[in-house]
Structure formats: structure tokens, C-alpha cells
Write a protein that holds these residues in place. Structure first.
Motif, PDB file in Angstrom:
ATOM      1  N   ALA A 115      -1.894  44.148  28.850  1.00  0.00           N
ATOM      2  CA  ALA A 115      -1.635  44.263  27.411  1.00  0.00           C
ATOM      3  C   ALA A 115      -0.560  45.296  27.087  1.00  0.00           C
ATOM      4  O   ALA A 115       0.227  45.102  26.161  1.00  0.00           O
ATOM      5  CB  ALA A 115      -2.924  44.594  26.673  1.00  0.00           C
ATOM      6  N   ASN A 116      -0.492  46.390  27.826  1.00  0.00           N
ATOM      7  CA  ASN A 116       0.507  47.415  27.535  1.00  0.00           C
ATOM      8  C   ASN A 116       1.918  46.962  27.896  1.00  0.00           C
ATOM      9  O   ASN A 116       2.885  47.414  27.295  1.00  0.00           O
ATOM     10  CB  ASN A 116       0.180  48.709  28.272  1.00  0.00           C
ATOM     11  CG  ASN A 116      -0.931  49.465  27.593  1.00  0.00           C
ATOM     12  OD1 ASN A 116      -1.128  49.362  26.393  1.00  0.00           O
ATOM     13  ND2 ASN A 116      -1.679  50.216  28.365  1.00  0.00           N
ATOM     14  N   TRP A 117       2.053  46.089  28.883  1.00  0.00           N
ATOM     15  CA  TRP A 117       3.386  45.659  29.308  1.00  0.00           C
ATOM     16  C   TRP A 117       3.851  44.410  28.570  1.00  0.00           C
ATOM     17  O   TRP A 117       5.008  44.306  28.197  1.00  0.00           O
ATOM     18  CB  TRP A 117       3.422  45.403  30.813  1.00  0.00           C
ATOM     19  CG  TRP A 117       3.265  46.651  31.603  1.00  0.00           C
ATOM     20  CD1 TRP A 117       4.130  47.711  31.622  1.00  0.00           C
ATOM     21  CD2 TRP A 117       2.207  46.992  32.466  1.00  0.00           C
ATOM     22  NE1 TRP A 117       3.661  48.689  32.459  1.00  0.00           N
ATOM     23  CE2 TRP A 117       2.470  48.267  33.000  1.00  0.00           C
ATOM     24  CE3 TRP A 117       1.039  46.348  32.864  1.00  0.00           C
ATOM     25  CZ2 TRP A 117       1.633  48.907  33.888  1.00  0.00           C
ATOM     26  CZ3 TRP A 117       0.211  46.982  33.745  1.00  0.00           C
ATOM     27  CH2 TRP A 117       0.503  48.243  34.250  1.00  0.00           C
ATOM     28  N   GLY A 119       2.034  42.800  25.907  1.00  0.00           N
ATOM     29  CA  GLY A 119       1.603  42.759  24.516  1.00  0.00           C
ATOM     30  C   GLY A 119       0.214  42.153  24.427  1.00  0.00           C
ATOM     31  O   GLY A 119      -0.112  41.204  25.149  1.00  0.00           O
ATOM     32  N   LEU A 120      -0.606  42.722  23.561  1.00  0.00           N
ATOM     33  CA  LEU A 120      -1.993  42.288  23.454  1.00  0.00           C
ATOM     34  C   LEU A 120      -2.106  40.843  22.972  1.00  0.00           C
ATOM     35  O   LEU A 120      -2.900  40.066  23.498  1.00  0.00           O
ATOM     36  CB  LEU A 120      -2.778  43.220  22.529  1.00  0.00           C
ATOM     37  CG  LEU A 120      -4.250  42.906  22.367  1.00  0.00           C
ATOM     38  CD1 LEU A 120      -4.973  43.041  23.700  1.00  0.00           C
ATOM     39  CD2 LEU A 120      -4.884  43.797  21.326  1.00  0.00           C
ATOM     40  N   CYS A 123      -1.184  38.462  25.803  1.00  0.00           N
ATOM     41  CA  CYS A 123      -2.199  38.507  26.869  1.00  0.00           C
ATOM     42  C   CYS A 123      -3.487  37.815  26.444  1.00  0.00           C
ATOM     43  O   CYS A 123      -4.096  37.096  27.237  1.00  0.00           O
ATOM     44  CB  CYS A 123      -2.490  39.952  27.255  1.00  0.00           C
ATOM     45  SG  CYS A 123      -1.283  40.605  28.402  1.00  0.00           S
ATOM     46  N   PRO A 168      -0.703  46.934  21.151  1.00  0.00           N
ATOM     47  CA  PRO A 168       0.142  47.245  22.316  1.00  0.00           C
ATOM     48  C   PRO A 168       1.031  46.071  22.670  1.00  0.00           C
ATOM     49  O   PRO A 168       0.774  44.954  22.377  1.00  0.00           O
ATOM     50  CB  PRO A 168      -0.870  47.530  23.423  1.00  0.00           C
ATOM     51  CG  PRO A 168      -2.205  47.200  22.904  1.00  0.00           C
ATOM     52  CD  PRO A 168      -2.094  46.911  21.472  1.00  0.00           C
TER      53      PRO A 168
END
Length: 168
Positions: A115-117, A119-120, A123, A168
Motif C-alpha cells: 500500500a505504501n508503494w 497506493g492503498l 492494492c 497511502p
């Protein structure tokens, strides 16, 4: 006349041991109730770390997670009481599909870590779409795309745009 409470032979309507109901899934339900209580308690603990509102009447970002966790605690406690009272709330009588459970767990971890890379919203969409492929049904690809798109739309549109929450 027989001394049975049901005219159907081998019926499960009459209890076999003088009023006692067999508890086939007691341990499964007890584990589920305890895990649900622990999960909701951990969720409440984490929501208490979120900042309070900034002004009078402002509920702050921790309000909704706190409400959800309290609701989860209440529902889990009611479930636990039902299990301890002897209600058979169902469960798996067959073998547990370990491969499917492991796949879902791995997918959950991948979504959380990615999610941090990525995007939530993306994902969640990809994760739920792939998760539907692990279950049987008609038109699996169509279901996966529809489910993934719906979850992406909810995360992006409702939480990201409408509620203006930083994702995120």
C-alpha cells in the motif's frame, strides 16, 4: 408407540443425551470468538493513538476507528457468550483448505505491505480481485474485475475524494 420425540428415524430433532445438544464446533467457535475479541481490542488500542479533534465538535481521525472497534468488541463478546452457553453456531466439519487460507493470508500481507508503494486504493482493488479467484463460481474473471474495480472505487472515491482522507 415409541419413546422418541420424533417420528423420523435417526432425526436430529431430538437430542441424543437427555436434553444435551451436541456441540460439534465448540472449539472452532471459541477460537474465532477469542481471535475476534483480540483483533477488536488491538484495533481499539491503535485507534486511541490517533489524534483527537482540533476544535469543539470535531471528532478527529480516531473517532471512526474507535467506534468500529467498540462495535467489534460488543459483537465479539456476544458471540463468545453464545458459544459458552452452548449454541452451535456452525463451523467446518470437513478438512480446512489450508492452501486457500494461506493464499488469502499471503494476499492480505502483500496488500498491507504494498500500500505504501503502489497506493492503498490500487492494492485493495487488486487484492480483492485476486481473492475472488481463490473461490469457485461462475465467470471468475468477470467477478474478479468487478470486485476489484468496486473496492478500488470505494477506496479512491469515497475515502480519498469524498471524505478527503489521505490514503497511502
Amino acid at each position: 408407540m415409541t419413546n422418541r420425540t420424533s417420528a423420523v428415524p435417526d432425526s436430529t430433532l431430538s437430542s441424543p443425551r437427555g436434553g444435551e445438544v451436541p456441540r460439534q464446533h465448540f472449539w472452532q467457535n471459541l477460537v474465532v470468538a477469542c481471535v475476534s475479541l483480540a483483533w477488536s481490542g488491538g484495533f481499539l488500542f491503535m485507534s486511541l493513538a490517533l489524534p483527537a479533534g482540533h476544535s469543539r465538535g470535531d471528532v478527529g481521525p480516531g473517532s471512526l476507528p474507535m467506534q468500529v472497534s467498540i462495535f467489534g468488541l460488543v459483537v465479539s463478546a456476544v458471540y463468545l457468550v453464545q458459544v459458552l452457553r452452548g449454541s452451535d453456531l456452525g463451523g467446518s466439519s470437513d478438512k480446512i483448505d489450508v492452501a486457500r487460507v494461506a493464499g488469502l493470508l499471503g494476499l492480505f500481507v502483500a496488500v498491507v505491505l504494498g500500500a505504501n508503494w503502489v497506493g492503498l486504493a490500487i492494492c485493495l482493488g487488486v487484492g480483492t480481485g485476486v481473492a475472488t479467484l481463490l473461490f469457485p463460481g461462475e465467470k471468475p474473471l468477470l467477478r474478479a474485475v468487478a470486485t476489484g474495480f468496486s473496492f478500488w472505487l470505494i477506496a479512491w472515491g469515497l475515502f480519498g475524494k469524498l471524505l478527503d482522507l489521505p490514503l497511502p
